[in-house]
Design an enzyme around this catalytic site. Structure first.
Site: not given
Length: 489
Positions: A266, A340
């Site tokens: 990130k 996920r």
């Protein structure tokens, strides 16, 4: 937690006082008593401030006399729109404006006294502050509110009604505490340790270590964790308050205690916020705390996957293929789409082991949901209309609002991989939807809902009588959902 008591509606002998006042109603007797004791200070202040009781309005009168340090008038709007949610918000506002008062009193004024317990719950949540890492003298000066007395026509009834609400408030506060903790403290091991203390409430707590998850085939979850020096955990919480042979409700939470993005790292700006990426697991923990605390008449299981997503020589690489517990293979094109992967294995595990009536997962899953819904609603994705309707209604009742998003086979095509059963991202268009479509592949025919709480787990400003920071979003929503739809008499 803030100490709460209930007393008859008699003007207190000084201190801090909040009066809840509805718009368009006659001034209540306690207003008249306080106004008389302060030689008309309340009337003068209300007129000068044009205070009419409009929802969300306040009028603070400092040192009005008669021993009062402050009297606060709090508007709650029209009575026909006033309910438990509004009462809770008003209690939160009261707690937030009391300042550095050690003790305070809230009078319900001209609003229905049947909501006294909700006002008290709001005060508990509105007084919340996380001060563990502040220097003690500064915190004690700023945050001294320790107890609130709520004045009501029937203190005994209010006290009885408050008991289960207090249990829910404790669940919300636990969730907020967990989300606020820094990642160097709250790693998977420490999170697990805190959950195990909940056995004192009657929760059954089981911990799956890495070796056990390897045997179960948790390749997706373990792939996320492999770059971290902190070993992962899966923690199972069970509350058995229903019939012995009744299938449980299952609640599943993403618990990424810090998300660097992995090799798909990130940007540095804002990365400190990624300590919050375990908010789904924190909410499930808070919910199970609430259910156990109020002795809910239901069987429920909470499953949380706890990992760190870090960058190292052992970290998962973009392009890796992992095999999930379901047997399905996943091409990992972006290591920052890790939540996920965690959920894939624990959703399958919860379904396979517990055969639940339904499953609800919570996760700070996608930034895309913030683009879609901002910070007002969490995204709701589901394979079942009745489940969606019941969750939406619970959100409306509690203020933890949900907005149902579309799903469909068209979005599934975006997850097609050339070398595996699926890839873990579908591109920028409909990013929160394709994430939900990915999760749907691991729930089978079980009624299921996915709540993307990326925009609602944290608030940068005070909202609705609650302080800024971790919100505890979802605890009250799911408690309401369980209570209204599934508890046995």
């Amino acid at each position: 937690m803030l100490q709460i008591s209930f007393s008859p509606e008699t003007l207190p002998d000084g201190g801090a006082l909040a009066l809840l006042l509805a718009e368009g109603q006659d001034r209540p007797a306690i207003f008249a008593a306080a106004d008389k004791a302060t030689n008309g200070a309340l009337t003068r202040a209300a007129e000068a401030d044009d205070f009419t009781g409009k929802d969300g309005s306040t009028c603070v009168v400092l040192a009005p006399g008669a021993g009062f340090s402050r009297i606060v008038l709090i508007g709650v709007g029209k009575l026909d729109a006033f309910g438990a949610k509004e009462a809770e918000a008003a209690g939160g506002v009261a707690a937030s404006v009391f300042g550095a008062q050690e003790k305070a009193t809230v009078a319900l004024g001209n609003v229905p006294h049947g909501f006294a317990a909700s006002v008290a719950q709001g005060a508990v949540l509105g007084a919340y502050h996380f001060s563990l890492y502040h220097s003690a003298p500064a915190v004690e000066k700023k945050h001294r509110l320790a107890s609130v007395t709520v004045l009501t026509a029937d203190p005994a009834a209010a006290d009885a009604a408050f008991a289960p609400l207090a249990a829910v408030a404790r669940g919300v506060i636990l969730t907020r505490d967990l989300v606020t903790e820094p990642a160097n403290v709250l790693n998977p091991e420490e999170f697990t340790a805190r959950v195990t203390t909940l056995r004192s409430l009657g929760l059954e707590v089981e911990v799956l270590e890495q070796a056990e998850m390897e045997k179960l085939g948790f390749g997706a979850l373990l792939g996320v964790a492999q770059g971290s020096a902190n070993a992962p955990r899966t923690v199972i919480m069970r509350w058995n308050g229903g019939a012995k042979d009744e299938a449980p409700l299952a609640f599943i939470g993403k618990g990424v205690t810090f998300d660097s993005g992995g090799i798909s790292i990130k940007p540095a700006a804002g990365m400190e916020e990624m300590k919050e990426d375990m908010a789904g697991a924190a909410t499930v923990t808070g919910l199970m705390t609430a259910l156990a605390g109020r002795k809910a008449k239901v069987n429920a299981v909470g499953v949380i996957g706890l990992v760190e997503n870090m960058v190292s020589g052992t970290a998962q690489r973009p392009g890796d293929v992992v095999r999930s517990a379901s047997g399905q293979t996943i091409e990992v094109l972006n290591t920052d789409a890790e939540g996920r992967l965690v959920l894939a294995d624990i959703l399958w595990y919860a379904r396979d082991r517990f055969a639940p009536k339904l499953m609800v997962d919570l996760a700070t899953l996608t930034g895309a949901i913030i683009i879609s819904l901002g910070h007002e609603y969490a995204g709701l994705f589901s394979n079942n209309d009745d489940l969606s309707a019941n969750l939406t209604a619970a959100g409306t009742a509690t203020g933890d609002k949900l907005w149902r998003m579309p799903m469909g086979a068209e979005y599934d095509a975006m997850l097609k991989s050339e070398i595996a059963d699926m890839k873990n991202i579908g591109g920028r268009p409909g990013g929160s939807i394709t994430a939900a479509q990915f999760l749907k592949r691991f729930v089978g025919e079980t009624p299921w809902a996915h709540l993307d709480i990326a925009g609602t787990a944290w608030s940068k400003t005070p909202r609705n009588g609650q302080p800024k920071g971790a919100t505890g979003f979802g605890v009250r929503l799911l408690n309401e959902f369980v209570q209204k739809n599934y508890e046995t008499v």
